[in-house]
Design a protein around this motif. Structure first.
Motif, PDB file in Angstrom:
ATOM      1  N   GLY A   1      -6.928  -0.575   2.145  1.00 50.81           N
ATOM      2  CA  GLY A   1      -6.843  -1.907   1.580  1.00 50.81           C
ATOM      3  C   GLY A   1      -6.630  -1.946   0.089  1.00 50.81           C
ATOM      4  O   GLY A   1      -6.721  -3.009  -0.516  1.00 50.81           O
ATOM      5  N   LYS A   2      -6.309  -0.810  -0.539  1.00 53.47           N
ATOM      6  CA  LYS A   2      -6.009  -0.857  -1.973  1.00 53.47           C
ATOM      7  C   LYS A   2      -4.593  -1.399  -2.110  1.00 53.47           C
ATOM      8  O   LYS A   2      -3.615  -0.678  -1.990  1.00 53.47           O
ATOM      9  CB  LYS A   2      -6.104   0.533  -2.594  1.00 53.47           C
ATOM     10  CG  LYS A   2      -5.799   0.526  -4.087  1.00 53.47           C
ATOM     11  CD  LYS A   2      -5.749   1.915  -4.653  1.00 53.47           C
ATOM     12  CE  LYS A   2      -5.326   1.892  -6.114  1.00 53.47           C
ATOM     13  NZ  LYS A   2      -5.141   3.248  -6.665  1.00 53.47           N
ATOM     14  N   LEU A   3      -4.501  -2.691  -2.318  1.00 56.03           N
ATOM     15  CA  LEU A   3      -3.219  -3.367  -2.334  1.00 56.03           C
ATOM     16  C   LEU A   3      -2.816  -3.788  -3.725  1.00 56.03           C
ATOM     17  O   LEU A   3      -3.659  -4.176  -4.536  1.00 56.03           O
ATOM     18  CB  LEU A   3      -3.258  -4.611  -1.444  1.00 56.03           C
ATOM     19  CG  LEU A   3      -3.608  -4.389   0.032  1.00 56.03           C
ATOM     20  CD1 LEU A   3      -3.604  -5.721   0.769  1.00 56.03           C
ATOM     21  CD2 LEU A   3      -2.647  -3.420   0.674  1.00 56.03           C
ATOM     22  N   THR A   4      -1.504  -3.730  -3.969  1.00 44.71           N
ATOM     23  CA  THR A   4      -0.929  -4.330  -5.160  1.00 44.71           C
ATOM     24  C   THR A   4      -0.178  -5.565  -4.688  1.00 44.71           C
ATOM     25  O   THR A   4       0.709  -5.472  -3.843  1.00 44.71           O
ATOM     26  CB  THR A   4       0.042  -3.358  -5.855  1.00 44.71           C
ATOM     27  OG1 THR A   4      -0.660  -2.155  -6.184  1.00 44.71           O
ATOM     28  CG2 THR A   4       0.578  -3.988  -7.131  1.00 44.71           C
TER      29      THR A   4
ATOM     30  N   GLU B   1       0.867  -1.173   0.000  1.00 46.29           N
ATOM     31  CA  GLU B   1       0.000   0.000   0.000  1.00 46.29           C
ATOM     32  C   GLU B   1       0.903   1.223   0.000  1.00 46.29           C
ATOM     33  O   GLU B   1       1.798   1.329   0.845  1.00 46.29           O
ATOM     34  CB  GLU B   1      -0.883  -0.038   1.243  1.00 46.29           C
ATOM     35  CG  GLU B   1      -2.029   0.927   1.253  1.00 46.29           C
ATOM     36  CD  GLU B   1      -2.965   0.666   2.431  1.00 46.29           C
ATOM     37  OE1 GLU B   1      -2.561   0.003   3.390  1.00 46.29           O
ATOM     38  OE2 GLU B   1      -4.104   1.155   2.370  1.00 46.29           O
TER      39      GLU B   1
END
Lengths: 113, 119
Positions: free
Chosen positions: A99-102, A91
């Motif tokens: 929670g915007k995960l790569t 993040e």
């Protein structure tokens, strides 16, 4: 940009230790670790935040090197139940998206009796 | 809480048909994410919502894909028309909320996934 995990796969005997690494080219706010068993959903293991805070399950150990943008997951005294694919998720920004995960490409861990 | 609930768990359809995947997030979570998992591309974020509003849909592969969140307890991901290359496992995940859970507000809880096969 996707974080890079290493190794791609690990084979262990019960009781052996393993380290899984996650490296990013971008400055990170947090690193998350998840484990996915075959045919199931990823399950949260640990979160490591910029500044040193860590939260996770008791038997899980990990580190976050903020200068190098690297994280390592330590699996000690492995058990059969540890088998699965381990993902790190990164993040970049704090507070803008929870929670915007790569995710990395995953590390397959197999533990044999 | 029953966790994040997705349906259907498995969907087999023919090329050109419309596919609708459904998700019910954890009550109190105000972020909802749609991820797609394939062997080639791994787990990739398609779109996410905050308080039912789409925030970032840059991961949606093309116009054939659309997602909605009409209320806090329901979201859909639609593919129309479907193509064989859309075959994948689609995960819905939620996070956030004031309580945040034991590990914080930015920890994802995934649903069991919807396995889509387009013939």
């Amino acid at each position: 940009q996707q974080p890079v995990q290493s190794p791609q796969a690990v084979i262990l005997r019960e009781g052996e230790d393993a380290v899984i690494n996650c490296s990013s080219s971008k400055a990170l706010y947090s690193v998350h670790w998840y484990r996915q068993k075959h045919g199931e959903a990823p399950v949260f293991l640990m979160i490591l935040l910029k500044g040193g805070e860590q939260k996770g399950h008791e038997k899980i150990s990990a580190s976050f090197n903020e200068k190098k943008q690297q994280s390592s997951l330590y699996l000690t005294a492995s058990q059969l139940s540890y088998s699965g694919t381990y993902f790190c998720g990164t993040e970049i920004q704090k507070g803008t998206s929870y929670g915007k995960l790569t995710f990395g490409q995953g590390t397959i861990l197999t533990v044999h009796p | 809480d029953a966790g994040v609930i997705q349906s259907p768990r498995h969907e087999v359809t023919e090329m050109g048909q419309e596919v609708t995947l459904r998700c019910k997030p954890i009550s109190g979570h105000d972020y909802l994410f749609w991820y797609r998992q394939t062997m080639m591309r791994g787990l990739e974020l398609l779109i996410y919502f905050n308080n039912n509003v789409p925030i970032d849909d840059s991961g949606m592969p093309e116009d054939r894909f659309s997602a909605k969140m009409p209320n806090a307890s329901f979201s859909t991901l639609k593919i129309q028309p479907s193509e064989p290359r859309d075959s994948a496992v689609y995960f819905c995940a939620s996070s956030g909320g004031l309580a945040g859970g034991p590990f914080g507000a930015n920890v994802l809880t995934f649903g069991a996934g919807s396995r889509l096969t387009v013939l």
